[in-house]
Every structure is written in C-alpha cells, then in structure tokens.
Design a protein around this motif. Structure first.
Motif, PDB file in Angstrom:
ATOM      1  N   LEU A 152     -10.719 -10.509   4.756  1.00 47.18           N
ATOM      2  CA  LEU A 152      -9.386 -10.935   4.326  1.00 47.18           C
ATOM      3  C   LEU A 152      -8.910 -12.044   5.252  1.00 47.18           C
ATOM      4  CD1 LEU A 152      -6.892 -10.344   2.462  1.00 47.18           C
ATOM      5  CD2 LEU A 152      -6.053  -8.895   4.339  1.00 47.18           C
ATOM      6  N   ALA A 153      -8.694 -13.222   4.712  1.00 48.64           N
ATOM      7  CA  ALA A 153      -8.242 -14.341   5.536  1.00 48.64           C
ATOM      8  C   ALA A 153      -6.767 -14.169   5.877  1.00 48.64           C
ATOM      9  CB  ALA A 153      -8.460 -15.661   4.809  1.00 48.64           C
ATOM     10  N   THR A 154      -6.467 -14.308   7.159  1.00 45.90           N
ATOM     11  CA  THR A 154      -5.075 -14.323   7.610  1.00 45.90           C
ATOM     12  C   THR A 154      -4.693 -15.693   8.144  1.00 45.90           C
ATOM     13  OG1 THR A 154      -5.817 -13.453   9.754  1.00 45.90           O
ATOM     14  CG2 THR A 154      -5.034 -11.864   8.127  1.00 45.90           C
ATOM     15  N   SER A 155      -5.686 -16.516   8.410  1.00 50.11           N
ATOM     16  CA  SER A 155      -5.501 -17.905   8.830  1.00 50.11           C
ATOM     17  C   SER A 155      -6.837 -18.599   8.687  1.00 50.11           C
ATOM     18  CB  SER A 155      -5.014 -17.979  10.292  1.00 50.11           C
ATOM     19  OG  SER A 155      -6.073 -17.669  11.172  1.00 50.11           O
ATOM     20  N   ALA A 156      -6.868 -19.891   8.992  1.00 49.62           N
ATOM     21  CA  ALA A 156      -8.128 -20.626   8.934  1.00 49.62           C
ATOM     22  C   ALA A 156      -9.145 -20.081   9.931  1.00 49.62           C
ATOM     23  CB  ALA A 156      -7.876 -22.116   9.188  1.00 49.62           C
ATOM     24  N   ASP A 171     -24.130 -10.046   1.990  1.00 47.16           N
ATOM     25  CA  ASP A 171     -23.257 -10.047   0.810  1.00 47.16           C
ATOM     26  C   ASP A 171     -21.812 -10.058   1.303  1.00 47.16           C
ATOM     27  OD1 ASP A 171     -21.924  -9.733  -1.570  1.00 47.16           O
ATOM     28  OD2 ASP A 171     -22.827  -7.796  -2.080  1.00 47.16           O
ATOM     29  N   VAL A 172     -21.326 -11.252   1.617  1.00 43.23           N
ATOM     30  CA  VAL A 172     -20.001 -11.400   2.219  1.00 43.23           C
ATOM     31  C   VAL A 172     -19.139 -12.326   1.364  1.00 43.23           C
ATOM     32  CG1 VAL A 172     -18.703 -12.132   4.262  1.00 43.23           C
ATOM     33  CG2 VAL A 172     -20.948 -11.050   4.543  1.00 43.23           C
ATOM     34  N   ARG A 173     -17.905 -11.909   1.112  1.00 46.28           N
ATOM     35  CA  ARG A 173     -16.955 -12.749   0.404  1.00 46.28           C
ATOM     36  C   ARG A 173     -15.706 -12.919   1.264  1.00 46.28           C
ATOM     37  NH1 ARG A 173     -17.551 -10.097  -5.723  1.00 46.28           N
ATOM     38  NH2 ARG A 173     -19.831 -10.374  -5.799  1.00 46.28           N
ATOM     39  N   LEU A 174     -15.268 -14.150   1.381  1.00 47.41           N
ATOM     40  CA  LEU A 174     -14.059 -14.471   2.138  1.00 47.41           C
ATOM     41  C   LEU A 174     -12.906 -14.617   1.158  1.00 47.41           C
ATOM     42  CD1 LEU A 174     -12.479 -15.303   4.684  1.00 47.41           C
ATOM     43  CD2 LEU A 174     -13.306 -17.646   4.308  1.00 47.41           C
ATOM     44  N   PHE A 175     -11.963 -13.675   1.208  1.00 46.59           N
ATOM     45  CA  PHE A 175     -10.791 -13.713   0.337  1.00 46.59           C
ATOM     46  C   PHE A 175      -9.709 -14.535   1.017  1.00 46.59           C
ATOM     47  CE2 PHE A 175     -13.094  -9.848  -0.758  1.00 46.59           C
ATOM     48  CZ  PHE A 175     -13.159  -9.932  -2.151  1.00 46.59           C
ATOM     49  N   LEU A 176      -9.403 -15.689   0.445  1.00 44.32           N
ATOM     50  CA  LEU A 176      -8.455 -16.599   1.085  1.00 44.32           C
ATOM     51  C   LEU A 176      -7.038 -16.039   1.117  1.00 44.32           C
ATOM     52  CD1 LEU A 176      -9.627 -20.130  -0.110  1.00 44.32           C
ATOM     53  CD2 LEU A 176     -10.128 -18.928   2.025  1.00 44.32           C
ATOM     54  N   HIS A 177      -6.731 -15.152   0.155  1.00 43.34           N
ATOM     55  CA  HIS A 177      -5.420 -14.494   0.138  1.00 43.34           C
ATOM     56  C   HIS A 177      -4.317 -15.560   0.093  1.00 43.34           C
ATOM     57  CE1 HIS A 177      -2.634 -11.280   0.443  1.00 43.34           C
ATOM     58  NE2 HIS A 177      -2.385 -11.345   1.736  1.00 43.34           N
ATOM     59  N   ARG A 178      -3.569 -15.732   1.163  1.00 45.42           N
ATOM     60  CA  ARG A 178      -2.477 -16.711   1.162  1.00 45.42           C
ATOM     61  C   ARG A 178      -2.815 -17.957   1.979  1.00 45.42           C
ATOM     62  NH1 ARG A 178       2.444 -12.330   2.158  1.00 45.42           N
ATOM     63  NH2 ARG A 178       2.195 -11.229   0.164  1.00 45.42           N
ATOM     64  N   VAL A 179      -4.075 -18.111   2.328  1.00 42.00           N
ATOM     65  CA  VAL A 179      -4.507 -19.290   3.089  1.00 42.00           C
ATOM     66  C   VAL A 179      -5.009 -20.342   2.101  1.00 42.00           C
ATOM     67  CG1 VAL A 179      -6.097 -20.183   4.826  1.00 42.00           C
ATOM     68  CG2 VAL A 179      -5.137 -17.884   5.082  1.00 42.00           C
ATOM     69  N   LEU A 230     -14.072  -3.981   4.146  1.00 46.82           N
ATOM     70  CA  LEU A 230     -13.197  -5.140   4.237  1.00 46.82           C
ATOM     71  C   LEU A 230     -12.796  -5.339   5.693  1.00 46.82           C
ATOM     72  CD1 LEU A 230     -11.525  -7.355   2.749  1.00 46.82           C
ATOM     73  CD2 LEU A 230      -9.616  -5.724   2.745  1.00 46.82           C
ATOM     74  N   TYR A 231     -13.099  -6.517   6.221  1.00 42.22           N
ATOM     75  CA  TYR A 231     -12.643  -6.880   7.560  1.00 42.22           C
ATOM     76  C   TYR A 231     -11.289  -7.576   7.438  1.00 42.22           C
ATOM     77  CZ  TYR A 231     -17.159  -5.809   9.695  1.00 42.22           C
ATOM     78  OH  TYR A 231     -18.277  -5.157  10.163  1.00 42.22           O
ATOM     79  N   ALA A 232     -10.362  -7.145   8.265  1.00 44.32           N
ATOM     80  CA  ALA A 232      -9.022  -7.739   8.276  1.00 44.32           C
ATOM     81  C   ALA A 232      -8.565  -7.848   9.719  1.00 44.32           C
ATOM     82  CB  ALA A 232      -8.047  -6.886   7.472  1.00 44.32           C
ATOM     83  N   ALA A 233      -8.310  -9.056  10.173  1.00 47.67           N
ATOM     84  CA  ALA A 233      -7.930  -9.257  11.570  1.00 47.67           C
ATOM     85  C   ALA A 233      -6.454  -8.934  11.760  1.00 47.67           C
ATOM     86  CB  ALA A 233      -8.217 -10.688  11.989  1.00 47.67           C
ATOM     87  N   PRO A 234      -6.124  -7.954  12.588  1.00 46.11           N
ATOM     88  CA  PRO A 234      -4.719  -7.666  12.867  1.00 46.11           C
ATOM     89  C   PRO A 234      -4.131  -8.743  13.782  1.00 46.11           C
ATOM     90  CG  PRO A 234      -6.167  -5.855  13.547  1.00 46.11           C
ATOM     91  CD  PRO A 234      -7.025  -7.050  13.303  1.00 46.11           C
ATOM     92  N   ARG A 235      -2.824  -8.802  13.805  1.00 48.84           N
ATOM     93  CA  ARG A 235      -2.158  -9.653  14.796  1.00 48.84           C
ATOM     94  C   ARG A 235      -1.936  -8.817  16.043  1.00 48.84           C
ATOM     95  NH1 ARG A 235       2.961 -11.408  16.766  1.00 48.84           N
ATOM     96  NH2 ARG A 235       4.070  -9.734  15.687  1.00 48.84           N
TER      97      ARG A 235
END
Length: 313
Positions: A152-156, A171-179, A230-235
C-alpha cells in the motif's frame, strides 16, 4: 513500594522493552542501583513472533520480555509498572514523576520509550496488523514468502518498500492508493517494471477477509485484487516528550524528531541517554538491545569516573 521509590537510585530507565531491559541488565550486573519504569506498551505487541535475533528467532515478543524481566530481577534491578509523566533535572541528577503519584530520583536517566506506529486510515488495516498486514520484510518476509503480495503506497517512498519485497515474493503489486503516479520518478517506474512489480492506480477502499485470512484488496471502483499479504508502512511517531521536557536537542528526519546523540547514546543533556527506537526509527529488536547494552556500559563508566574525580577533589 512508595518507600522504595523514595530511595535514591543511580540510574532510572524509562521503558521496559528490548533497549531498556538490556541497559538495565548491564547496569544491574555492574551493581548499579537501577529502576526500570515500564508503561507496558511495546511497539511489537501486534506481532506473534520476532525474527532475525540470533538464538531468539521466532520467539514471541511477550516471552522475550518475560525472560528479560526475570534476568534483570536476578541482579536486584527494580521494575515498576507505571508511566513517567514528567521529568526534571538539577545539578544532582534527575527527578521523574509517575502517573501513579510516586517520584523517583537518579543521577542518570535512560529514555527507551520507543515509538508508536500510526497506520494509514484504511478500514480493517489495524485489526490485521502484524498478521497478514505487515510493515517490515526483514521481520516477516520469510513467513510470507512466495505469497501474492501487495504494498500500500503512502508516499513515493513506498516504491522502495515494493522493490525490497520482491526478494521474498515475485508476485507483488504496488497499490498507489492516494499517491499520484506522476509523483513516481521515471527511474523508479523502470525499476518496478524490471522487478516485475505491477503498479495499480486507484484508491484502496478496504480489505477482503475470509475465514480470518486476508484474501484480497478492494479498490474504490469495486475491483478486487487477490492478495494474501499486504505491506503498509505506518507513520512512526516518536515518544520524545521527555527529551523535549529536559531540553535535549532534536534532529528532524522524514520519520519524526529524534534526539541528537553520540555513538554511545548520550544526548546533548548531560546524564540523559536515548536507546532503541527512542533514538531512531530503524532499530529492530536486536539493534535496540545492542543500543541499550552500549548505553548501560557507558553509564557505568561515567558514574565510576565521576565518583573517582570527586574523591580526588
């Protein structure tokens, strides 16, 4: 307990995670009167296991901390379950105020309060964090190897995470979400293509879960991508309040403000030390323990030579 708390300690350690317990272990073995104040909020609580720590690979974080508390107790280190809500410093050392009303004093203070992870506001994400919603391939990549994986993209900067994940899954997909895709550098897009990462535009609306397992990622347009991880980078939000209260110099980073420290962990305030994720964003458990050990050994030396110099007059 209040009677004990009123007694002067040589060192107070705030935070009973890997860094704080490691510092306390070294100090206890050095026969220093040490108090650990632990609020019981370790960062890795959501994870069922920790990895990459030699001889402790796969151990649960809870079992690791239990073993650490037992070890420091052997050397007379006192541990109090409470929260430090204030701290001050004078020429004789530090005073800390606990939420329960007690105060304690010491000549040196170690802050090992770590940080907290602020997850992207996506429905269902927090509930699965540490299970099949992950943030660190070094922590979980082996266990999630070869599975259909999303990032899950949270920034570039999420491009870097997606590229790293390809070491564990092809087998990796980068979901741009709001980026916006326009924010991605041409070089990054070429790297993603070479690595075989599919870039998926569009906002993510939520997760698909069946039988208590992640099975997919749903976009706002209703499209579902089958994913099992799903990988999601926290702040990261540093718990730096005590450093601010005590006047330590902070350095701004893309991952929050952390104290300026020397190679041992000493801040710009004499006698005030930082260890583990309180000193920086990227400290894994093994690194945090190392930081705590280094601080504990340095503090013992500081106290020893201060006493010798005082005796010399």
């Amino acid at each position: 307990m209040t009677e004990n708390m009123a007694a002067r300690h040589e060192v107070i350690v705030v935070g009973g995670g890997a860094a704080g317990l490691s510092a306390a272990l070294v100090l206890g073995r050095a026969r220093r009167r040490t108090l650990v104040v632990d609020a019981g909020e370790p960062r890795n609580t959501p994870s069922p296991h920790m990895q990459g720590y030699l001889t402790r690979d796969g151990m649960s974080p809870a079992d690791f901390l239990t073993a650490g508390r037992e070890e420091i107790a052997r050397y007379g280190v006192e541990l109090v379950r409470d929260r430090v809500v204030d701290a001050s410093r004078d020429e004789d050392g530090f005073t800390v105020v606990l939420a329960g009303g007690d105060t304690a004093r010491a000549r040196q203070l170690v802050v090992a309060t770590g940080l907290r992870d602020e997850l992207p506001p996506l429905p269902g994400l927090a509930e699965r964090f540490g299970r099949d919603v992950l943030h660190c391939p070094y922590c979980h990549g082996w266990e999630a190897r070869d599975l259909p994986t999303g990032v899950l993209a949270t920034s570039a900067l999420s491009v870097h995470q997606a590229l790293m994940v390809t070491q564990w899954s092809k087998d990796v997909r980068l979901f741009l979400h709001r980026v916006p895709e326009a924010e991605l550098a041409d070089e990054d897009l070429r790297r993603l293509a070479v690595a075989g990462v599919e870039v998926v535009p569009g906002e993510v609306a939520g997760l698909v879960v069946a039988d208590d397992r992640l099975t997919g990622v749903r976009l706002a347009d209703g499209t579902v991508h089958d994913r099992e991880v799903l990988y999601a980078a926290p702040r990261p939000v540093p718990r730096n309040e005590l450093f601010v209260r005590l006047g330590a110099e902070l350095r701004e980073t893309p991952f929050g403000a952390y104290p300026v420290i020397d190679e041992r962990g000493l801040t710009t305030v004499p006698g005030l030390w930082a260890a583990g994720n309180a000193s920086g964003f990227a400290e894994q458990v093994v690194n945090a323990a190392s930081r705590g050990y280094r601080a504990g050994a340095a503090i013992n030396g500081e106290l020893l030579f201060a006493d010798l110099d005082a005796a010399l007059g």
